[in-house]
Enzyme design. Sequence first.
Site, short mmCIF file in Angstrom:
data_model
loop_
_atom_site.label_atom_id
_atom_site.label_comp_id
_atom_site.label_asym_id
_atom_site.label_seq_id
_atom_site.Cartn_x
_atom_site.Cartn_y
_atom_site.Cartn_z
N GLY A 40 0.88 -1.18 0.00
CA GLY A 40 0.00 0.00 0.00
C GLY A 40 0.91 1.22 0.00
O GLY A 40 1.85 1.29 0.80
N ASP A 254 7.78 4.56 -3.53
CA ASP A 254 7.40 4.80 -2.13
C ASP A 254 8.64 4.91 -1.24
O ASP A 254 8.67 5.72 -0.31
CB ASP A 254 6.49 3.66 -1.63
CG ASP A 254 5.22 3.56 -2.44
OD1 ASP A 254 4.73 4.60 -2.93
OD2 ASP A 254 4.72 2.43 -2.62
N GLY A 289 10.38 -7.85 -2.82
CA GLY A 289 9.33 -7.40 -1.90
C GLY A 289 9.25 -5.89 -1.86
O GLY A 289 10.06 -5.17 -2.44
O1 RIB Z 1 3.72 1.39 -4.87
C1 RIB Z 1 3.70 0.02 -4.65
C2 RIB Z 1 2.44 -0.37 -3.97
O2 RIB Z 1 1.35 -0.15 -4.84
C3 RIB Z 1 2.33 -1.83 -3.60
O3 RIB Z 1 2.83 -2.09 -2.31
C4 RIB Z 1 0.85 -2.11 -3.74
O4 RIB Z 1 0.25 -2.43 -2.53
C5 RIB Z 1 0.24 -0.88 -4.38
O5 RIB Z 1 -0.39 -0.09 -3.47
#
Ligand code: RIB
Length: 309
Positions: A40, A254, A289
């Site tokens: 997420g 992220d 991962g």
């Molecule tokens: O940006 C990567 C994320 O996008 C993944 O972890 C997945 O859950 C989606 O939200």
Amino acid sequence: MARRIAVVGSNMTDLVTSIIRMPAPGETLEAPAFAMGFGGKGANQAVAAARLGADVMMVTKVGDDVFGQSTIDNLKSNGIDISHVGTVVGQSSGVAPIFVDESGENSILIIKGANNDLKPADIDAAAEDLKTCDLILMQLEVPLETVYYTAAFADKHGIETILNPAPAAPELDPTKLEKVTFVVPNETELALLTGMPTGTDEQIERAAHSLIAKGIRTVIVTLGSRGARLITADASTMIEPLKVRPKDTTGAGDAFIGSFARFYVETKELEPSLKKAALYAADSITRPGTQKSYATSEEFAAFTASLKA
Ligand code: RIB
């Protein structure tokens, strides 16, 4: 004392299948491996910042299923304040089936589940704690009304914000984002946000400047293996990537944003923070991962030391 960061955003459970290729319609194909992990975009950014030592709180929603409880446990075990993580009865948690090919490239489906229940009322409920934060991070895996509301709340209280407009949302209204401090799209998201082409560096500059003309102070365009570009009203700076052999690029954006938040909030130095974030993201793609691949501050220090050796 560590500066405080809030993430108002999503959480997912990542269901990651390694593939040689995607099956054709009607075809059944054996895949080499499967793994589950925490993901997420919101939770990923929160975990990256927390592993680097930031004081992080998360405002998010999980479902009343097994994924929901393990997501809460995972946030807690990463030292994240979960006082404003709600559970929605009768709703599933967010899940993301992910396919990673042999080159490390990924394809992602998201089922938002309880993330769709994160509403402006949840921001009101967390308001007193949010006011203690130095920076608020947002993405688009929760309702847009909540993103607009959070951006307005942060502006009213003088809190800096980062918006990662991902995944790309055609209905996002850029005029409601004029007070966001940093907008961090990739090229596709920038094109959708501005309605302008972003195929060349010049086009990226023009599109970013159209956002700056609307009041957004700083645009940081992530360019995948080409690095990132920092664009303000009067400067444009390339943030060069570190070339590594990728195992899994999932969550690299992220890692970049969460670590940038951590470095920036401590130093208020934009370019050095982005350069460090590019290294943090590069390190993350050398491991499989999403959150699993994010280094702690000690691991990241060892990684950067190894580059100098
Ligand atoms: O940006 C990567 C994320 O996008 C993944 O972890 C997945 O859950 C989606 O939200």
